[in-house]
Design an enzyme around this catalytic site. Structure first.
Site, mmCIF file in Angstrom:
data_model
loop_
_atom_site.group_PDB
_atom_site.id
_atom_site.type_symbol
_atom_site.label_atom_id
_atom_site.label_comp_id
_atom_site.label_asym_id
_atom_site.label_seq_id
_atom_site.Cartn_x
_atom_site.Cartn_y
_atom_site.Cartn_z
ATOM 1 N N GLY A 122 10.833 48.878 17.885
ATOM 2 C CA GLY A 122 10.436 48.531 16.533
ATOM 3 C C GLY A 122 9.404 47.429 16.600
ATOM 4 C CB THR A 135 7.693 45.392 9.619
ATOM 5 O OG1 THR A 135 6.773 46.408 9.620
ATOM 6 C CG2 THR A 135 8.833 45.761 10.474
ATOM 7 C CE LYS A 141 6.932 49.321 8.312
ATOM 8 N NZ LYS A 141 7.082 48.277 7.334
ATOM 9 C CB SER A 158 7.879 39.656 5.995
ATOM 10 O OG SER A 158 8.228 41.002 5.750
#
Length: 185
Positions: free
Chosen positions: A57, A13, A45, A136
């Site tokens: 989210g 994500t 997500k 990330s």
């Protein structure tokens, strides 16, 4: 001694939330990776909760995030839909509850008036510039969104989507299967 250090970690994500004027949008990519393997490309997500008035989210471990989303939605009901109050109460529980403390995820939540980051360390952060990002590729999406906020007239939805697309070109754990949800007043 950490016995899990040799195990591959799920990486999933990039979530970005953008607020411009009376409109706000949140975008998330669809990739879930285990180590260096893409396990799924179309995960969702970013989702609406609380009857559609709140967009949430998550980044991190999916099961942990779903547990937190359920808990957050309960807090919203308990505090009559007050996003800031529900966020603070969840953050307090998350930091002090023995079970919740072990959860590895982060949340961004938004409604027509507020955008908040909630973390397991007890943080509830509302951004100064109307942009938040986690995951990330979060720092890439954050940089792209801030630049677009300063130098374009794009809408919140356009900025959220394009900043995530840019992050997907840089971060190997982020793809361009983008889901965007919008809220407005």
């Amino acid at each position: 001694m950490d016995l899990t250090s040799d195990r591959p970690k799920f990486r999933s994500t990039t979530i970005v939330a953008v607020r411009r004027g009376d409109h706000a949008a949140m975008a998330g990519d669809g990739q879930v990776s285990l180590g260096q393997t893409v396990m799924k490309g179309h995960a969702r997500k970013v989702r609406r909760i609380a009857g559609g008035s709140v967009v949430a989210g998550f980044a991190g471990a999916s099961a942990d995030a779903f547990a937190l989303l359920d808990r957050f939605e309960s807090k919203l009901k308990e505090f009559s839909g007050s996003l800031p109050r529900a966020a603070v109460e969840l953050a307090k529980d998350w930091r002090t509850d023995r079970y919740l403390r072990r959860l590895e995820a982060m949340l961004i939540v938004m409604d027509a008036k507020h955008t908040l980051l909630i973390s397991g360390t007890g943080d509830v952060i509302e951004p100064d510039e109307g942009v938040l990002a986690i995951g990330s590729g979060g720092s890439y999406a954050l940089a792209a969104a801030r630049a677009m906020m300063r130098h374009t007239d794009k809408s919140a939805l356009e900025i959220a989507e394009e900043s995530l697309r840019i992050a997907s070109e840089i971060c190997v754990y982020t793809n361009d299967e983008i889901i965007v949800e919008e809220v407005g007043s």
